[in-house]
Structure formats: structure tokens, C-alpha cells
Design a protein around this motif. Sequence first.
Motif, PDB file in Angstrom:
ATOM      1  N   TRP A 132      -3.486   0.501   4.171  1.00 45.29           N
ATOM      2  CA  TRP A 132      -2.552   0.963   5.820  1.00 45.29           C
ATOM      3  C   TRP A 132      -3.244   0.208   6.575  1.00 45.29           C
ATOM      4  O   TRP A 132      -1.859   0.894   7.279  1.00 45.29           O
ATOM      5  N   LYS A 133      -4.044   0.544   7.006  1.00 42.40           N
ATOM      6  CA  LYS A 133      -4.511   0.073   8.243  1.00 42.40           C
ATOM      7  C   LYS A 133      -5.235  -1.256   8.474  1.00 42.40           C
ATOM      8  O   LYS A 133      -6.077  -1.919   7.696  1.00 42.40           O
ATOM      9  N   ASP A 179       2.550  15.808   0.132  1.00 42.15           N
ATOM     10  CA  ASP A 179       1.782  16.154   1.299  1.00 42.15           C
ATOM     11  C   ASP A 179      -0.074  16.364   1.595  1.00 42.15           C
ATOM     12  O   ASP A 179      -0.048  16.524   2.185  1.00 42.15           O
ATOM     13  N   ILE A 180      -0.222  15.308   0.464  1.00 40.32           N
ATOM     14  CA  ILE A 180      -1.067  14.368   0.406  1.00 40.32           C
ATOM     15  C   ILE A 180      -1.509  13.449   0.791  1.00 40.32           C
ATOM     16  O   ILE A 180      -0.893  12.380   0.581  1.00 40.32           O
ATOM     17  N   ASN A 181      -3.453  12.721   0.976  1.00 39.17           N
ATOM     18  CA  ASN A 181      -2.798  11.809   1.184  1.00 39.17           C
ATOM     19  C   ASN A 181      -4.704  11.109   0.853  1.00 39.17           C
ATOM     20  O   ASN A 181      -5.354  12.511   0.758  1.00 39.17           O
ATOM     21  N   PHE A 182      -4.871   9.842   0.913  1.00 38.10           N
ATOM     22  CA  PHE A 182      -6.363   9.483   0.325  1.00 38.10           C
ATOM     23  C   PHE A 182      -6.680   8.717   2.294  1.00 38.10           C
ATOM     24  O   PHE A 182      -5.463   7.596   2.182  1.00 38.10           O
ATOM     25  N   ASN A 183      -7.745   8.673   2.751  1.00 35.41           N
ATOM     26  CA  ASN A 183      -7.952   8.400   4.247  1.00 35.41           C
ATOM     27  C   ASN A 183      -9.048   6.508   4.254  1.00 35.41           C
ATOM     28  O   ASN A 183     -10.019   7.137   5.022  1.00 35.41           O
ATOM     29  N   GLY A 216      -9.450 -10.129   8.302  1.00 34.55           N
ATOM     30  CA  GLY A 216      -9.243 -10.397   7.306  1.00 34.55           C
ATOM     31  C   GLY A 216      -8.897 -10.204   5.818  1.00 34.55           C
ATOM     32  O   GLY A 216      -9.270 -10.722   4.190  1.00 34.55           O
ATOM     33  N   GLU A 217      -8.026  -9.486   6.046  1.00 29.44           N
ATOM     34  CA  GLU A 217      -7.398  -8.732   5.184  1.00 29.44           C
ATOM     35  C   GLU A 217      -6.039  -8.491   4.110  1.00 29.44           C
ATOM     36  O   GLU A 217      -5.880  -7.617   3.949  1.00 29.44           O
ATOM     37  N   ASP A 222       0.680  -1.632  -0.170  1.00 29.88           N
ATOM     38  CA  ASP A 222       0.188  -0.227  -0.444  1.00 29.88           C
ATOM     39  C   ASP A 222       1.019   1.318  -0.005  1.00 29.88           C
ATOM     40  O   ASP A 222       0.457   2.120  -0.773  1.00 29.88           O
ATOM     41  N   ILE A 223       1.421   1.660   0.659  1.00 29.62           N
ATOM     42  CA  ILE A 223       2.969   2.498   0.648  1.00 29.62           C
ATOM     43  C   ILE A 223       3.433   3.400  -0.886  1.00 29.62           C
ATOM     44  O   ILE A 223       3.742   3.988  -0.884  1.00 29.62           O
TER      45      ILE A 223
END
Length: 183
Positions: free
Chosen positions: A75-76, A49-53, A80-81, A38-39
Motif C-alpha cells: 500500500w506504500k 478496525d485492524i491492519n497489518f503494517n 522498483g515494485e 493491495d486494498i
Amino acid sequence: MRRCYFVKIQDYIWKIQSCCKEILLPVTDDTVSGMVLDILARKPFWDRDINFNHGTGHGVGYLLNIHEGPAGFRWKYRPGETEPLAAGMILTDEPGIYIEGSHGIRLENELLTTKGTLNEYGQFMYFEAITLVPMDLDAINPDMMTSEEKQLLNNYHAKVYEVIAPYLNEEEKVWLEKYTRAI
């Protein structure tokens, strides 16, 4: 909007490369999960300096169920995944960016996890895009892309045309040729 779309396209290009088998997953001995990868999808965003949550993607089941494990891209931790990627798994690739009160964009593709080179370092894998749809060239500023990124997008579009065109009539082929043209 073009800046966000470019970041999105640049992120997506990491996956587009799989159409050319140019990006190998660092998967050896079936030990790498989507959480580890994912990284790589987020890096172009983080560089600005942006991200999708939200997650980058999720598993797709054999009955086309969405958000089906055992693997996913996020990323979290999500129960089950977290299983390692294996040949034959289908995952979505759908990072996006949403600017509150303004706009958002999300591109989605489905990827087939496929075996690549087997050597003394282990079994490497790659993703093969199985959703073949042209990227919106009207929303892309080629001046913001490196020559490698342009080539990757051109290779992807060539594959889209090669695979899809035989199923189209002449008028549809003309349209597809326009929207898969090299940049």
C-alpha cells in the motif's frame, strides 16, 4: 487467536478464489499494479478496525530471489515494485497480523499472474495459486464463515488434494484427505 486467524483466512480467501478462477483481477491492458490491488487484501482487516503494517506480498524472481521487482503488493510506494502486473509474474501473498505481546499469524502463498478473458473491455487476468498447502482447519471456525467463503476454501482444498495426492503414499494420502476435507 481464532478471530485473528479467521480474519487472516478471510483475507486469504480472496487469493484462494483464483484456484477456481472465480476472482478476476481488474487488469486491463497491463495497467494495474499490486499497489492498486493491495486494498482488496486489507479490506477484511479494515472492516474490523485492524491492519497489518507491512506489504501484502512481493515479486519472486526467476532465480527464486525474494523481494524482486518489478511488481509487488503493498500500500506504500516502494521504488522498483510498482510495475503493472503481467502474465507470468510470480508474486507472494503473505498478509499477516501481529498482536504485540500475544501472538501473530501469517499465511503465505505464491501466485502466478495468468491471462483470463479477453473481451471488448480489455485483457483480464487472474491469480493461480502455485503453492498448494492445506489451511489449518483446526484453527478455523466455520460458524464465522459465509457459505461462499466455505465453498471457496473447500474448492481450494479439493485442488490441493487433486494435485498433491498422486505423489503421496497411502498413509500420506489419508493424512492429506483429513486436512483437505470439506467444512
